[in-house]
Write an enzyme that holds these catalytic residues in place. Sequence first.
Site, PDB file in Angstrom:
ATOM      1  N   HIS A  81      33.734  39.070  33.377  1.00 57.81           N
ATOM      2  CA  HIS A  81      32.920  38.853  34.582  1.00 57.81           C
ATOM      3  C   HIS A  81      32.934  40.096  35.453  1.00 57.81           C
ATOM      4  CE1 HIS A  81      36.991  38.044  36.082  1.00 57.81           C
ATOM      5  NE2 HIS A  81      36.527  38.355  37.281  1.00 57.81           N
ATOM      6  N   HIS A  83      32.042  41.382  39.865  1.00 59.44           N
ATOM      7  CA  HIS A  83      31.653  41.020  41.233  1.00 59.44           C
ATOM      8  C   HIS A  83      31.479  42.307  42.028  1.00 59.44           C
ATOM      9  CE1 HIS A  83      36.072  41.204  41.315  1.00 59.44           C
ATOM     10  NE2 HIS A  83      36.066  40.199  40.462  1.00 59.44           N
ATOM     11  N   GLU A  88      38.842  44.163  43.415  1.00 54.52           N
ATOM     12  CA  GLU A  88      39.909  43.199  43.101  1.00 54.52           C
ATOM     13  C   GLU A  88      41.248  43.905  43.001  1.00 54.52           C
ATOM     14  OE1 GLU A  88      38.972  40.322  40.024  1.00 54.52           O
ATOM     15  OE2 GLU A  88      40.915  40.657  39.061  1.00 54.52           O
TER      16      GLU A  88
HETATM   17 MN    MN Z   1      37.552  39.383  38.930  1.00 51.63          MN
END
Ligand code: MN
Length: 368
Positions: A81, A83, A88
Amino acid sequence: MFSSSIPISSEGGDSSFQNNVPDPVTSGKELPTFKFALDRSEGRVMDGSFGKEATVVQLPISKGLAGVSMRLEPGVMRELHWHATAAEWAFVTEGRVRTSVIDPYGCAETNDFAPGDIWYFPRGHGHVIQALGDRPCHFILVFDNGYFSEFGTFSITDWLGHAPPELLAKNFGLPASMFANIPKEEVYFAKGKIPPEIAPAPLQGWKTPPLTHKYSLLSQKPFDVFKGGLEWRVDGSQFPISTTMTGVVLDMEPGALRELHWHPNAAEWQYLLGGEVRVTLFGSHGRWRQETLAEGDVAYIPQGFGHSIESISGERARILIVFNSGHYQTINLSQWIAGNSLDVLATNFAQDPSLFEKFPHREVFLTK
Ligand code: MN
Ligand code: MN
């Protein structure tokens, strides 16, 4: 004569703060709660694996940072994934973890992590997180945007499951029938066999990026040692890829105090790893508020707000602290006082100058 442009800082802090606009969440008569019981919340669960999040939805004050407590059972992965709304930063608390991350230059890095290790993935870089070995793992993810939601990220099965098979066929130069059986909905947690101990090479072979995404925080010597505790700290100067976040672990003996202070350039996100602490927040205009954190609880300090942390149970407290800036900055009350003359202090407080002779002449930071 007056400039109409609003100065906007390029990194860190709360967006409303950067725009010099009062934040309605923190500008009321009373300070709102700044604590959320993250590990006691429900989150998303699959068998023994879970993801529990603290965003502005659960903790409205936390506009600058969000966090997730995630546990993966053996053989489980948090699927591929990305974002682009938040970087992060992660801290491993239990078990072993493997990550793979792709950057915009086609370089991919695979790393294995143990408790006390951290990772940093820049905004938008694609990644996957796997449990390693036959025991579950647990880690804390922190994001430099409070509006980030772990459940609104771009997952690979969500994308491929909703793309026309003919489009995928053309993209990969394969027959459309090959895409007939891929998942049609977002998988989120994928369960398979326990991964090999030695990470297998990617399809393209090893092609690693110039800056690593991994840093072993707790296997370093503490950044500083105090009467009452220890501090580990990592910002962009030790971990160059981490340009937007800084992490600290504080170990505090019973009764220890992280002194009254503020951070000029960043908001602060706290997760209690052990023990019990009392956090006191000062919000100007006579407003202050205290919260008590138990293990698994989260607290948030808006950029520039005064605060302190006390270890209040009979056992050592350990607290994970993450800032939304790659440059660590703090101003401690003792240091500020020590930076002023007896004359200024005496007049400010309407006291005899001799009182301030007794104050610390240097920074305290952590004491007992
Ligand atoms: Mn992540
Ligand atoms: Mn602080």
